[in-house]
Motif scaffolding. Structure first.
Motif, PDB file in Angstrom:
ATOM      1  N   SER A 194      -6.811  10.418   0.369  1.00 23.86           N
ATOM      2  CA  SER A 194      -6.765   8.952   0.422  1.00 23.86           C
ATOM      3  C   SER A 194      -5.472   8.486   1.089  1.00 23.86           C
ATOM      4  O   SER A 194      -5.154   7.294   1.054  1.00 23.86           O
ATOM      5  N   MET A 210       0.848  -1.196   0.000  1.00 24.22           N
ATOM      6  CA  MET A 210       0.000   0.000   0.000  1.00 24.22           C
ATOM      7  C   MET A 210       0.885   1.248   0.000  1.00 24.22           C
ATOM      8  O   MET A 210       1.670   1.449   0.930  1.00 24.22           O
ATOM      9  N   PRO A 211       0.780   2.068  -1.019  1.00 29.10           N
ATOM     10  CA  PRO A 211       1.668   3.246  -1.111  1.00 29.10           C
ATOM     11  C   PRO A 211       1.447   4.234   0.024  1.00 29.10           C
ATOM     12  O   PRO A 211       2.318   5.050   0.298  1.00 29.10           O
ATOM     13  N   GLN A 212       0.269   4.143   0.682  1.00 29.61           N
ATOM     14  CA  GLN A 212      -0.019   5.101   1.753  1.00 29.61           C
ATOM     15  C   GLN A 212       0.816   4.819   2.999  1.00 29.61           C
ATOM     16  O   GLN A 212       0.903   5.661   3.883  1.00 29.61           O
ATOM     17  N   PHE A 253      -2.059   5.771  -5.866  1.00 33.24           N
ATOM     18  CA  PHE A 253      -1.791   6.401  -4.569  1.00 33.24           C
ATOM     19  C   PHE A 253      -0.303   6.671  -4.358  1.00 33.24           C
ATOM     20  O   PHE A 253       0.085   7.189  -3.314  1.00 33.24           O
ATOM     21  N   MET A 273      -9.953   5.920  -0.215  1.00 31.97           N
ATOM     22  CA  MET A 273      -9.132   4.899  -0.844  1.00 31.97           C
ATOM     23  C   MET A 273     -10.011   3.817  -1.477  1.00 31.97           C
ATOM     24  O   MET A 273      -9.784   3.418  -2.619  1.00 31.97           O
ATOM     25  N   MET A 301      -3.642   0.176  -6.986  1.00 29.15           N
ATOM     26  CA  MET A 301      -3.094   1.017  -5.930  1.00 29.15           C
ATOM     27  C   MET A 301      -2.033   1.973  -6.460  1.00 29.15           C
ATOM     28  O   MET A 301      -1.531   2.809  -5.721  1.00 29.15           O
TER      29      MET A 301
END
Lengths: 161, 273
Positions: free
Chosen positions: B137, A1-3, B30, B206, B27
Motif C-alpha cells: 500500500s 498521507m504517510p505514503q 500506513f 490503500m 491512514m
C-alpha cells in the motif's frame, strides 16, 4: 498521507532491494528447482509408465495374434484330419461294397445258371417222358408203332396249333 | 481486523466515549515506524515495520515452498500440491503471455508474483504485537517494483533487437498518414506503463485498507455510542469486505504479474507484430 513522506523513501527502497534480491535468490536457487525436479520426476515416471503400458499392450496383442493363428492352424489341422478320415472310411466302404456287390452278382449269376440248367434238364426229361408215354398210348390204342421222334414232331406241331 | 478495532477503540475511548471525529485516523495504519535506525553511506537505511513485514512474508513463502517439496511424493499431499499449483500457475501465465522464449524469465516473474501476493495477503492478517501493515500500500514500493519491470523489459528489448526494438512504437498495418499520431500514442503508453502498473496496485491496496479501517471505526463508534447491536451492521459489511479484499489481494498480484509478462513479451517479440 504517510505514503508520501519523502524521508521514508530511502529505507523503503533499500530494504525492498535487499529483501527482494534475497527472495529472488532463495526462490530461483532453492525453492523453484526443487518443485521443477518433482514435476520433472513425475512427468518422467508417467511417461515411463505410459510407454511400459504401451509395450505391454503391444506384447499382449502379439500374444493374442499368436494364439489366434495357432488356433486357426489347429482348427485347419483338425478339419483336415477329420476330412481325410472320412474320405478313407468312405473309400474303404466303397471298396467293400463293390467287392460285396461283385460277389453277390456272381452268386446270382451262378444260381441263375443252375436254375436254367435244372429247368432245361427238367423240360427235356419231361419231353422224353411225354413222348414215351404218348408212343405207349398210341401203340395201345391205335396199335400203330410210332417212333419216339415222330411223336416229338407231332407234339411240337400240336403245341404250335 | 483486530488492529483496526483496537486503533478505533483507542480513538473512541480517547474521546471519552464520544466519537467527535479527528481522534481516529484511518491512514494511521500506513505510517512507517523505524525499529532500528541505520545509516548507510549517508542514506537512512533504518529497519522499519515495512522491512519486517517484507522479511516475514518472504520467509513464509520460501519456507512454504521448500517444505512443500520436502519428502516430495509422486502423488502430492496438500502442501506439496499447493506448491506445485503455484509453480504451474505462474509457469502457465508466462508461457501463455510471453511464449516459451519468456520461460528463462519465469523465476523473476514468479518472485514478483509471490512477493506481491504474500505482502497483499499478509496485509489482511494482523500479527499480535505487530499490528497490521500492508507493504504494497506504499506507492514507493510498488513504483520501485514497476520501475524494475519497466527498466528490465526495456533492457531485454534493446539487448535482443537493438534499434529494431523501436519497431514496438511503429505497429505494422497502420496507414502512413496515421503513423506519427499512433507512434506518439504508443510511446506515451509505453512510458506510462510503470506509473499505471504501480498506481493500480498501490491504490487498490490503500483504498481497501482505508475502507476497512473506516468501517472498523463505525463498528466501534456505533457499538460504544449507540448500542452493541448497532455496531453489528457495519461489522457484517466488514466481513464481506474482507472477502472482497482477499480476492483483490490475489487479483492485483495476478494483474501485476500478467502485465509484466505482456511487457516482457513485447520486448522479446518486438517487430514481429
Amino acid at each position: 498521507m504517510p505514503q508520501l513522506q519523502p524521508g521514508d523513501f530511502a529505507p523503503q527502497l533499500i530494504w525492498l532491494a535487499i529483501i527482494f534480491t534475497l527472495f529472488y535468490i532463495a526462490l530461483s536457487r532453492l525453492a523453484l528447482p526443487r518443485i521443477a525436479r518433482v514435476l520433472a520426476d513425475r512427468k518422467a515416471k508417467l511417461d515411463g509408465d505410459l510407454s511400459a503400458a504401451r509395450e505391454a499392450q503391444a506384447a499382449a496383442d502379439q500374444q493374442a495374434q499368436i494364439y489366434e493363428s495357432e488356433l486357426a492352424n489347429a482348427k485347419a489341422k483338425g478339419n483336415g484330419t477329420i476330412r481325410s478320415a472320412r474320405e478313407k472310411l468312405e473309400a474303404e466302404l466303397n471298396d467293400k461294397r463293390r467287392v460285396l456287390e461283385a460277389e453277390l452278382a456272381a452268386k446270382a449269376a451262378e444260381t441263375e445258371n443252375k436254375v436254367k440248367a435244372v429247368l432245361e434238364k427238367a423240360s427235356s426229361q419231361m419231353e422224353a417222358m411225354t413222348a414215351d408215354v404218348v408212343s405207349d398210348i398210341v401203340k395201345e390204342l391205335a396199335g400203330i408203332d410210332v417212333t419216339e421222334n415222330e411223336v416229338r414232331e407231332a407234339l411240337r406241331q400240336g403245341s404250335k396249333e | 481486523m483486530i488492529d483496526w478495532f483496537i486503533s478505533a477503540a483507542h480513538a473512541a475511548t480517547q474521546d471519552g466515549g464520544h466519537h467527535g471525529g479527528g481522534g481516529f485516523d484511518p491512514m494511521h495504519q500506513f505510517v512507517i515506524n523505524r525499529y532500528t535506525p541505520i545509516e548507510l553511506f549517508g542514506y537512512d537505511a533504518s529497519f522499519t515495520n515495512a522491512s519486517l513485514w517484507m522479511v516475514i512474508a518472504t520467509t513464509l513463502v520460501t519456507a512454504f515452498l521448500v517444505f512443500s517439496t520436502a519428502g516430495a511424493k509422486l502423488v502430492p499431499g496438500r502442501l506439496q500440491s499447493l506448491g506445485e499449483i503455484s509453480y504451474e500457475f505462474v509457469a502457465n501465465m508466462v508461457r501463455q503471455n510471453a511464449g516459451t522464449s519468456g520461460m528463462p524469465y519465469f523465476p523473476i516473474i514468479f518472485t514478483l508474483f509471490m512477493f506481491i501476493l504474500s505482502l497483499n495477503l499478509l496485509g489482511m492478517i494482523p500479527i499480535p504485537g505487530l499490528g497490521q501493515f500492508t507493504v504494497t500500500s506504499h506507492i514507493i514500493v510498488t513504483f520501485a517494483l514497476a520501475a524494475f519491470v519497466f527498466v528490465g523489459v526495456t533492457l531485454i528489448g534493446i539487448f535482443k533487437h537493438g534499434f529494431g526494438f523501436l519497431k514496438l512504437f511503429v505497429p505494422s498495418g497502420v496507414p502512413i498518414a496515421l503513423l506519427p499520431l499512433i507512434s506518439v500514442i504508443e510511446i506515451i503508453s509505453y512510458f506510462t506503463r510503470p506509473i499505471s502498473l504501480s498506481v493500480r496496485l498501490f491504490a487498490n491496496m490503500m483504498a481497501g485498507h482505508t475502507m476497512l479501517a473506516v468501517f472498523g471505526s463505525f463498528v466501534v463508534g456505533l457499538g460504544v455510542n449507540v448500542g452493541l447491536a448497532a455496531g453489528g451492521v457495519p461489522l457484517i459489511f466488514m466481513v464481506l469486505l474482507m472477502g472482497l479484499e482477499i480476492l483483490i489481494a490475489f487479483l492485483q498480484a495476478y494483474v501485476f504479474a500478467v502485465l509484466s509478462c505482456i511487457y516482457l513479451s513485447d520486448s522479446l517479440h518486438a517487430g514481429s507484430h
